[in-house]
Design a protein around this motif. Structure first.
Motif, PDB file in Angstrom:
ATOM      1  N   PHE A   1      -0.839  -8.917  -1.716  1.00 11.75           N
ATOM      2  CA  PHE A   1      -0.310  -7.712  -2.346  1.00 11.75           C
ATOM      3  C   PHE A   1      -0.686  -7.721  -3.825  1.00 11.75           C
ATOM      4  O   PHE A   1      -0.369  -8.674  -4.548  1.00 11.75           O
ATOM      5  CB  PHE A   1       1.204  -7.641  -2.179  1.00 11.75           C
TER       6      PHE A   1
ATOM      7  N   ALA B   1      -0.755  -5.517  -7.537  1.00 10.16           N
ATOM      8  CA  ALA B   1      -0.116  -4.396  -8.246  1.00 10.16           C
ATOM      9  C   ALA B   1      -1.134  -3.385  -8.771  1.00 10.16           C
ATOM     10  O   ALA B   1      -0.891  -2.181  -8.750  1.00 10.16           O
ATOM     11  CB  ALA B   1       0.721  -4.926  -9.407  1.00 10.16           C
ATOM     12  N   LEU B   2      -2.276  -3.870  -9.232  1.00 10.98           N
ATOM     13  CA  LEU B   2      -3.278  -2.955  -9.788  1.00 10.98           C
ATOM     14  C   LEU B   2      -4.100  -2.330  -8.656  1.00 10.98           C
ATOM     15  O   LEU B   2      -3.934  -2.673  -7.500  1.00 10.98           O
ATOM     16  CB  LEU B   2      -4.180  -3.703 -10.773  1.00 10.98           C
ATOM     17  N   HIS B   3      -5.018  -1.424  -9.029  1.00 12.92           N
ATOM     18  CA  HIS B   3      -5.785  -0.721  -7.994  1.00 12.92           C
ATOM     19  C   HIS B   3      -7.009  -1.515  -7.545  1.00 12.92           C
ATOM     20  O   HIS B   3      -7.714  -1.111  -6.642  1.00 12.92           O
ATOM     21  CB  HIS B   3      -6.186   0.671  -8.478  1.00 12.92           C
TER      22      HIS B   3
ATOM     23  N   GLU C   1      -3.765  -5.525   0.096  1.00 13.07           N
ATOM     24  CA  GLU C   1      -3.132  -4.230  -0.142  1.00 13.07           C
ATOM     25  C   GLU C   1      -2.958  -4.045  -1.638  1.00 13.07           C
ATOM     26  O   GLU C   1      -2.176  -4.765  -2.263  1.00 13.07           O
ATOM     27  CB  GLU C   1      -1.752  -4.195   0.542  1.00 13.07           C
ATOM     28  N   THR C   2      -3.683  -3.094  -2.204  1.00 13.09           N
ATOM     29  CA  THR C   2      -3.559  -2.835  -3.643  1.00 13.09           C
ATOM     30  C   THR C   2      -2.405  -1.857  -3.883  1.00 13.09           C
ATOM     31  O   THR C   2      -1.830  -1.317  -2.939  1.00 13.09           O
ATOM     32  CB  THR C   2      -4.862  -2.234  -4.199  1.00 13.09           C
ATOM     33  N   ASN C   3      -2.075  -1.631  -5.144  1.00 19.96           N
ATOM     34  CA  ASN C   3      -1.022  -0.673  -5.545  1.00 19.96           C
ATOM     35  C   ASN C   3       0.362  -1.044  -5.019  1.00 19.96           C
ATOM     36  O   ASN C   3       1.188  -0.162  -4.801  1.00 19.96           O
ATOM     37  CB  ASN C   3      -1.367   0.752  -5.080  1.00 19.96           C
ATOM     38  N   VAL C   4       0.633  -2.312  -4.784  1.00 19.09           N
ATOM     39  CA  VAL C   4       1.972  -2.740  -4.378  1.00 19.09           C
ATOM     40  C   VAL C   4       2.511  -3.694  -5.448  1.00 19.09           C
ATOM     41  O   VAL C   4       1.934  -4.754  -5.688  1.00 19.09           O
ATOM     42  CB  VAL C   4       1.977  -3.450  -3.009  1.00 19.09           C
ATOM     43  N   VAL C   5       3.589  -3.276  -6.121  1.00 15.12           N
ATOM     44  CA  VAL C   5       4.183  -4.091  -7.177  1.00 15.12           C
ATOM     45  C   VAL C   5       5.389  -4.816  -6.589  1.00 15.12           C
ATOM     46  O   VAL C   5       6.442  -4.209  -6.394  1.00 15.12           O
ATOM     47  CB  VAL C   5       4.641  -3.214  -8.362  1.00 15.12           C
TER      48      VAL C   5
ATOM     49  N   LYS D   1       9.172  -4.258  -7.386  1.00 13.92           N
ATOM     50  CA  LYS D   1       9.463  -2.819  -7.513  1.00 13.92           C
ATOM     51  C   LYS D   1       9.236  -2.118  -6.173  1.00 13.92           C
ATOM     52  O   LYS D   1      10.134  -1.513  -5.615  1.00 13.92           O
ATOM     53  CB  LYS D   1       8.563  -2.178  -8.576  1.00 13.92           C
ATOM     54  N   SER D   2       7.984  -2.219  -5.662  1.00 12.98           N
ATOM     55  CA  SER D   2       7.675  -1.567  -4.380  1.00 12.98           C
ATOM     56  C   SER D   2       8.415  -2.263  -3.248  1.00 12.98           C
ATOM     57  O   SER D   2       8.787  -1.642  -2.265  1.00 12.98           O
ATOM     58  CB  SER D   2       6.178  -1.623  -4.090  1.00 12.98           C
TER      59      SER D   2
END
Lengths: 461, 292
Positions: A167, A169-171, A207-211, A214-215
């Motif tokens: 996972f 956080a960035l794209h 999987e990108t874009n998962v913080v 937070k997510s």
């Protein structure tokens, strides 16, 4: 050839490269690599291996290079390292493998890093892929962060037969390899993207874009998403500021922001949408590798650049090679100098910094001589931008949202060195998230150790 | 890829989109935001979450054209997709952590300015669903720029609308409405203001005078939105805060608005400001940061 000296590596000329973002070091060709490989004495109890944090069998891979068996050399490195094209480029070899090389006692050490890089680049250019896993364990591991520790841990676990999801956080995956280290040291498309591709080829999902924090939380990964174990490789990405007056002025950036804009968002290219301002005269405060990267980036965007560092050249934490490259390109070093205030005009724009000269006093707790202000030495440096490169610490996003995860007073996650185990069951950690900002190879070593720890834990369950 | 399920023009230069992002929809709370990136070469743009549907796995965003990227974004249609859509980011609104019975006893007023109406909506809706009805003041430049009027009416206790030019309901700013309500003897225990920096600054000056604790939602320049760069840093009281992880909501009486407004101009050139003013015409709300 002079066996005491390294076969020189081809580089872009300083006055050419300081205007472009292409890689500075061009690397060895096959002939040069084979010639350099003949300098290795093939020691029985090789000290270089002990100097390598992931214990690559250096004499064996170099022997294969000498014989022209490049594919075999790649396999030897692959047993220990998941990112050879990266490490060959960014490891501080002078204090690791090459620092231990017997050749280095009387002459220059064997150019181990450049040889590793050659082998990895050759394998990429000749489409040699890493070996596929054969076993299936039927268990799932989540890896948080796709930097060097996460990629290594994920790659190792996949090779052992685990189903791994990273996972990020960035794209884009890669961590500091994509947002921090500039293109001119580490090409993104050719080198980083293809190393990430190799990890994916082992079956690792990214999987990108998962913080995480937070997510989703770590507890949710374990309890709701069906993961059997978690590895935290979230790094140390929280920038420090000095806390001096004027620091919130418009043209004061953290090195992280400046480098993220330039490297990840490609702001230096006209065809990308993210802006980066062009300046005439920039001060980079700090003396580490990140400071050198930020300074050399600002230089390439057309500025006169000053490194402002409170200790002397001897104490610069940056790699010798980076300092050397920076100087060759025209970076000016203002040593024993410390900023005390950022000066601005009425619109909040930077006009300069107030500095004070320093001298070195008694050694402090870290063993380095402590810089002391020289009274009455204040002066003003006229500037139009300041980049703060004072180091980073771990982001509290994960530790603050995970019950039972112990952290120390520097906000670093507490984990066992030999297997990455944290205070929370099934949760492992490694890299900068545990040590604070360190090196790519140490993060990889920690990712490797944690993969072994996770395997032992899940095998005994 | 994150599919756009609905794209609607709400007002001149203001657009609403429903985006398929199940992970975000599952975990988000009112007050949080997302970062969207259109394509490979796009920049990362922070936008407040305006509504969410956990079952459908969708997030509603509302944005105003303020520059090249948002202009490009306004041309996307249902069926198109964003390459990246990350969140939820930031801290949820403090209100959702408070005791509902305590909230019911309080008098709360929201003041929304322009496109700020969109992020106010999910908070008012959440409170309404939990049995707390609050007053809402919505201010916009003119009648055409009043957003989500029917939606807001359905969830607000009292809804007061005002326009700068008097083209709808009444003439004046949101602060004028609050002053009038106080003149009529109304009292509030809490105020939440969301809108352009200049509007939040003036709301805070007034509420300080009236003694109403005030929360604002800050919208500084952001890059990553996860706390790794400090582009969004603000002076709040004696401390430097990163809006993306410590906020975006802060005690409005502690925020240094003048500094925040200066920082918003970092990437603005004189030419760019002139172009924006010309392009935006009547809707020009000082997004260029040059309006004080």
């Amino acid at each position: 050839m002079d066996v005491m000296k390294k076969v020189p590596v081809r580089e872009q000329a300083p006055d050419v490269r300081n205007k472009n973002f292409d890689e500075v070091c061009l690397g060895y060709n096959a002939e040069e690599a084979q010639e350099e490989a003949t300098r290795c004495l093939n020691c029985k109890n090789a000290r270089c291996v002990q100097g390598c944090p992931v214990s690559i069998n250096i004499p064996e891979f170099i022997h294969n290079v000498k014989e022209g068996n490049f594919e075999e050399a790649y396999k030897v490195i692959g047993k220990s390292s998941a990112l050879p094209a990266v490490c060959g480029r960014v490891c501080p070899q002078e204090t690791q493998c090459e620092g231990q090389c017997i050749r280095g006692i009387k002459g220059e050490a064997v150019s181990i890093g450049k040889l590793e890089r050659f082998v990895a680049d050759w394998a990429r250019e000749n489409n040699v892929a890493p070996e596929m896993p054969t076993e299936k364990k039927g268990k799932k591991v989540a890896v948080i962060g796709s930097g060097p520790s996460g990629l290594t841990c994920a790659g190792d676990l996949a090779k052992m037969g685990y189903e791994v999801t990273i996972f990020e956080a960035l794209h884009e995956p890669g961590g500091v390899l994509v947002y921090g280290i500039p293109e001119f040291r580490l090409p993104k498309k050719t080198v980083v993207a293809s190393e990430v591709e190799n990890v994916k080829k082992l079956g690792v999902k990214i999987e990108t874009n998962v913080v995480i924090g937070k997510s989703m939380t770590i507890d949710q990964l374990l309890n709701e998403e069906g993961f059997d174990a978690v590895f935290i490789g979230s790094g140390a990405g929280l920038p420090r500021f000095m806390g001096i007056p004027g620091e919130n002025a418009n043209e004061v950036f953290s090195a992280n922001e400046y480098l993220t804009r330039s490297n990840l968002m490609k702001a230096f290219r006209e065809d990308y949408d993210t802006p980066i301002a062009k300046f005439k005269k920039v001060a980079v405060v700090g003396g580490g590798n990140v400071a050198m990267d930020a300074a050399r980036t600002a230089l390439r965007l057309g500025a006169e650049v000053h490194i402002v560092y409170r200790r002397s050249e001897e104490e610069l934490p940056a790699r010798a090679e980076e300092v050397h490259h920076a100087k060759e390109e025209g970076i000016i070093f203002d040593l024993l100098t410390n900023p005390t205030e950022v000066l601005t005009d009425e619109k909040g724009n930077v006009t300069g910094i107030k500095c004070v000269k320093m001298e070195l006093g008694e050694p402090d707790a870290s063993g380095r001589r402590k810089p002391v202000e020289i009274p009455g030495s204040e002066f003003v440096m006229d500037l139009d931008a300041v980049i703060m490169s004072l180091g980073t610490s771990p982001n509290p996003l994960i530790s603050s949202t995970t019950k039972g995860l112990e952290i120390n007073k520097r906000k670093c996650i507490v984990a066992e060195e030999e297997n990455g185990q944290t205070s929370k069951e099934a949760v492992y950690a490694g890299g900068d998230a545990v040590t604070g900002a360190a090196t790519v190879i140490l993060a990889m070593g920690a990712g490797k150790a944690a993969a072994k720890g996770i395997d032992e834990y899940l095998s005994s369950k | 890829m994150y599919k756009i399920l609905k794209a609607e023009k709400l007002a001149e230069k203001i657009f609403l989109m429903d985006v398929e992002a199940p992970r975000v929809a599952k975990h988000c709370e009112p007050g949080q935001f997302i970062i969207v990136k259109m394509d490979e070469k796009g920049e990362r743009i922070p936008l407040t979450i305006c509504d969410y549907d956990r079952k459908a796995g969708t997030i509603t965003i509302v944005f105003q054209i303020v520059g090249a990227s948002t202009e490009k974004m306004s041309h996307l249609e249902a069926g198109d997709a964003f390459s990246d859509f990350v969140g939820p980011l930031g801290c949820p609104s403090e209100l959702i952590h408070e005791d509902i019975e305590e909230l019911k006893k309080q008098k709360i007023v929201f003041i929304a300015g322009g496109v700020g109406t969109a992020p106010v909506y999910p908070q008012v809706k959440w409170l309404h669903e939990h049995g707390v009805d609050v007053d809402v003041i919505v201010g916009a430049k003119n009648k055409d720029l009043i957003l989500l009027e029917d939606e807001m009416k359905a969830v607000a206790g009292n809804l007061y609308i005002t326009t700068d030019d008097g083209s709808y309901v009444r003439k004046g700013m949101g602060t004028d409405v609050l002053k009038d309500l106080y003149a009529q003897g109304k009292k509030y225990d809490k105020c939440i203001a969301i809108g352009p920096l200049i509007m939040m600054k003036f709301v805070c000056l007034l509420t300080k005078e009236l003694g109403i604790p005030t929360v604002v939602s800050m919208n500084p320049i952001m890059v990553d939105g996860t706390g790794m760069c400090g582009a969004c840093r603000l002076q709040v009281g004696d401390e430097i805060k990163f809006a993306c992880v410590d906020g975006p909501e802060f005690d409005g009486h502690l925020v240094d608005f003048d500094q925040a407004m200066k920082r918003q101009q970092t990437y603005k050139t004189e030419e760019g400001r002139a172009m924006l003013a010309a392009l935006e015409g009547d809707t020009h709300h000082g997004g260029c940061g040059n309006c004080n």
